[in-house]
Each structure stands twice: as C-alpha cells, then as structure tokens.
Design a protein around this motif. Structure first.
Motif, short mmCIF file in Angstrom:
data_model
loop_
_atom_site.label_atom_id
_atom_site.label_comp_id
_atom_site.label_asym_id
_atom_site.label_seq_id
_atom_site.Cartn_x
_atom_site.Cartn_y
_atom_site.Cartn_z
N MET A 140 59.78 73.62 6.94
CA MET A 140 60.32 74.91 6.55
C MET A 140 61.68 75.11 7.22
O MET A 140 61.91 74.65 8.32
CB MET A 140 59.33 75.98 7.01
N THR A 141 62.58 75.80 6.49
CA THR A 141 63.90 76.08 7.07
C THR A 141 64.05 77.57 7.33
O THR A 141 63.68 78.40 6.50
CB THR A 141 65.01 75.60 6.12
N ILE A 142 64.61 77.88 8.48
CA ILE A 142 64.88 79.28 8.85
C ILE A 142 66.38 79.45 8.97
O ILE A 142 67.06 78.64 9.60
CB ILE A 142 64.14 79.64 10.15
N PHE A 143 66.89 80.49 8.33
CA PHE A 143 68.32 80.80 8.35
C PHE A 143 68.53 81.87 9.42
O PHE A 143 68.00 82.98 9.29
CB PHE A 143 68.73 81.31 6.97
N VAL A 144 69.25 81.52 10.49
CA VAL A 144 69.44 82.44 11.62
C VAL A 144 70.90 82.88 11.65
O VAL A 144 71.80 82.06 11.84
CB VAL A 144 69.05 81.77 12.96
N ARG A 191 62.84 81.81 5.22
CA ARG A 191 62.76 82.87 6.24
C ARG A 191 64.14 83.09 6.83
O ARG A 191 64.90 82.13 6.99
CB ARG A 191 61.80 82.49 7.35
N VAL A 192 64.42 84.35 7.18
CA VAL A 192 65.75 84.71 7.67
C VAL A 192 65.61 85.57 8.92
O VAL A 192 64.72 86.41 9.00
CB VAL A 192 66.53 85.50 6.58
N MET A 193 66.51 85.33 9.88
CA MET A 193 66.53 86.18 11.08
C MET A 193 67.97 86.64 11.29
O MET A 193 68.89 85.82 11.26
CB MET A 193 66.07 85.36 12.29
N ASN A 194 68.16 87.93 11.49
CA ASN A 194 69.52 88.42 11.78
C ASN A 194 69.62 88.91 13.21
O ASN A 194 69.02 89.91 13.59
CB ASN A 194 69.92 89.54 10.83
N LEU A 195 70.43 88.18 14.00
CA LEU A 195 70.68 88.55 15.41
C LEU A 195 72.13 88.97 15.62
O LEU A 195 72.53 89.27 16.74
CB LEU A 195 70.36 87.35 16.33
#
Ligand SMILES: NC(=O)c1ccc[n+]([C@@H]2O[C@H](COP(=O)([O-])OP(=O)(O)OC[C@H]3O[C@@H](n4cnc5c(N)ncnc54)[C@H](O)[C@@H]3O)[C@@H](O)[C@H]2O)c1
Length: 312
Positions: free
Chosen positions: A1-5, A70-74
């Motif tokens: 799985m790939t997560i876009f951070v 999946r995406v995470m915004n920091l």
C-alpha cells in the motif's frame, strides 16, 4: 500500500515515514522543502517530490501520480508570525486542497493534524480533562485555523461520506523541535548544551508527548480503515516547567534553569489536562514514561556534541 504524506520532511513527518516503511508500506512524500530530510536509507520505499499544498494542481497531480489510497497532511504553519493572508493559504486553502483532492481521487482514508490548541486555555475547563466533544476555546490564529479544519473535515464527511480523521497532538517534544511551542524543548536541550535558560514561571503547565510517540499515533490511525471517531486527542504527560527542570537536574546536576517566579503561570497555561481515552481504547497506544523521553532528548544533544550518553 502507498501512503501520500504532505509535509513529510518536517519534525513529525520524518518520524512517521520510517514507521510506515517498517510496517511494509510505501510512501510518497510531497513537501515544499523536499531536501530537509534524507530518506535514502529506505531505498525505493520512500519517494520525495516537491510540491506546494497551497496549489491545488500540485496536490491533485502528485496525489494521483503516487497511486496512494491513504493520505496524511502534516503541512502547516506552526505559530502566529505569518500575515493572515499567507497563513490562510497554507492552513485553510492547503487543507482544503488536500480534502478536495482526496474526495476526487476517492482516497480511502485521510488523516490530518489538528492540535490541542483548539481547546485554548485550561482555565476555561477548570481542573478537568478536556474531551474531543468539548467546545473549542482557542483564540489565536493557529487555533482558529485548526478549528476551521476540523469543521470542514466534518462537512466533507457529512456531504460525501469520506473517511477523514483529525489528530490533536499535545505539546510534541523532541531534540530538533524548532517551530511552535518550544519552552518544553529548550528547558531540556539548552542545559544539555551547557547553556543557562530562564522562564517567567515554574508552575506553567505543559502536556508534552515525545515525537516518536505521536508518530506512532499517526501511523496507527492512518492504517485503520474506518476509525470510530473523526477526532482523537493524543494527550501526553501533565507536567510543570518546574517539574521538567527537576527531571533535567536529576540527569544534569549543574543545569542552570532559572525561574522568575514560582507561581503565577498555571492560570494562563494552555490546555494541559486532556482525556485521550478514545485513542487509548481504540488504538491501544501507550507512551514511554516522560522521564525516559527527557533523557532520550538529553542524550540526542550529547551525541551531537560527541559526548557519552548518560545512563538512565
Ligand atoms: N509539533 C507540535 O508540537 C505539534 C503540536 C500539535 C499539532 N501539530 C501539527 O502537526 C503537523 C506537523 O507538525 P510538525 O511539527 O511536523 O511541523 P513542521 O513545521 O516541522 O513540518 C511541516 C512541514 O510542512 C512543510 N510545508 C510548509 N509549507 C508547505 C507548503 N506550502 N506545501 C507543502 N509543504 C509545506 C514544511 O516544509 C515542513 O516539512 C502540523 O499540522 C502541526 O500544526 C504539531
């Protein structure tokens, strides 16, 4: 799985990304400062691209190219120093760009960073822990922007049925923290460098959580398909600056930490009593003892200076 951070080369992101890789995931990190972190140890499991979260084209094009589900915004401005127009672009438009791109691309789960700042000062709640359902009492630019982000996430969830989860970190601490609240950092790192430091009040309260612990929180939450709640408070250690000074002195007896007054800071402290039972019961998180984290920070500074580690 790939997560876009997004914003993954910063203080928290540089701890989150290796944890995701350790779990076998791949990461595409988009940051306006792509060279401030080095993920080369992770080979092709981490790709870093330059992109600006305030530009919708950057966000949707890079998110799509990443193939992430999946995406995470920091990405954010930690502090009050930006003019309102610029802060709004990064904190409000940037967050909206992330939510909107996630909607269009049918991202399975998007996690974003909110903050304990939405709660404002502890005095609004008396001597009780604040929950995620309490009314927001934060008053400054950062707090208002985080409150709006939370409201907007709810709007996206209500209108489109998306899975969007906000995490409210408390006072994240670690040797390299330079933005946002830093007194709980400097009270450890400056004496570790042999420098004196002064604070107005010994009884000013904080709720530190080590950056390794908050990184684990972000990872556990993003890996969940459908968390039970839309917002989770991290909580942390409830401690005064005076108590942190005592911990530091127990490792560094010559530490020069000076307080102007012993009392007078508690009543103007930000929220420090935080109910994190939602996060603990659903995700089973457990933080290392704060004392141990203080020593970890001291030893990180000593390692930079070529000094031997102090044993706990
Ligand atoms: N560190 C804390 O104590 C703390 C506490 C509560 C909440 N938070 C939240 O956690 C998140 C991460 O915090 P952090 O401490 O890692 O912050 P940080 O400032 O270290 O990292 C933010 C990252 O965003 C990137 N960025 C800035 N503008 C950008 C843009 N226009 N486009 C793309 N990337 C951009 C920066 O280059 C940086 O790498 C933030 O939302 C912050 O508000 C942090």
């Amino acid at each position: 799985m790939t997560i876009f951070v997004i914003g993954g080369t910063g203080f928290i992101g540089t701890r989150v990304i290796p944890l995701l890789v350790a779990r076998g995931e791949s990461v595409v990190c988009m940051d306006i400062n792509p060279h401030t972190a080095n993920f080369s140890a992770h080979g092709d499991k981490v790709k870093v691209v330059r992109g600006d979260v305030t530009q919708f084209d950057d966000v949707i094009n890079q998110m799509q190219a990443s193939g992430a589900d999946r995406v995470m915004n920091l990405s954010y401005n930690l502090g009050q120093e930006l003019p309102p127009h610029i802060a709004t672009k990064l904190n409000i438009v940037g967050m909206d760009n992330c939510f909107e791109a996630a909607r269009i691309l049918k991202i399975k789960h998007t996690v974003y960073a909110s903050s304990l700042a939405v709660n404002g000062q502890q005095k609004h709640f008396g001597d009780r822990p604040v929950t995620e359902d309490d009314l927001h009492r934060g008053e400054n630019q950062y707090a208002m922007h985080k409150s709006f982000n939370e409201w907007q996430a709810k709007d996206y969830v209500a209108k489109y049925g998306m899975t969007l989860t906000g995490i409210r970190p408390a006072n994240v601490t670690g040797p390299d923290k330079v933005r946002g609240s830093v007194d709980h950092v400097n009270i450890v790192t400056r004496p570790a460098r042999g420098e004196a430091i002064e604070f107005p009040f010994a009884d000013a309260m904080r709720c530190p959580i080590h950056v390794d612990d908050i990184a684990e929180v972000f990872v556990r939450v993003i890996m969940a398909d459908k968390p039970k709640h839309q917002i989770y408070s991290s909580g942390g250690a409830v401690v005064s600056l005076g108590e942190i000074a005592d911990i530091v002195r127990s490792y560094l007896p010559d530490a020069k930490i000076i307080f102007g007054k012993q009392t007078g800071g508690k009543e103007s402290s930000g929220n420090y009593l935080i109910d994190n039972s939602r996060l603990v019961s659903e995700f089973g998180v457990q933080y290392r003892p704060y004392r141990e984290r203080v020593l970890q920070i001291i030893n990180a500074v000593r390692a930079e200076q070529g000094l031997p580690a102090i044993k706990g």
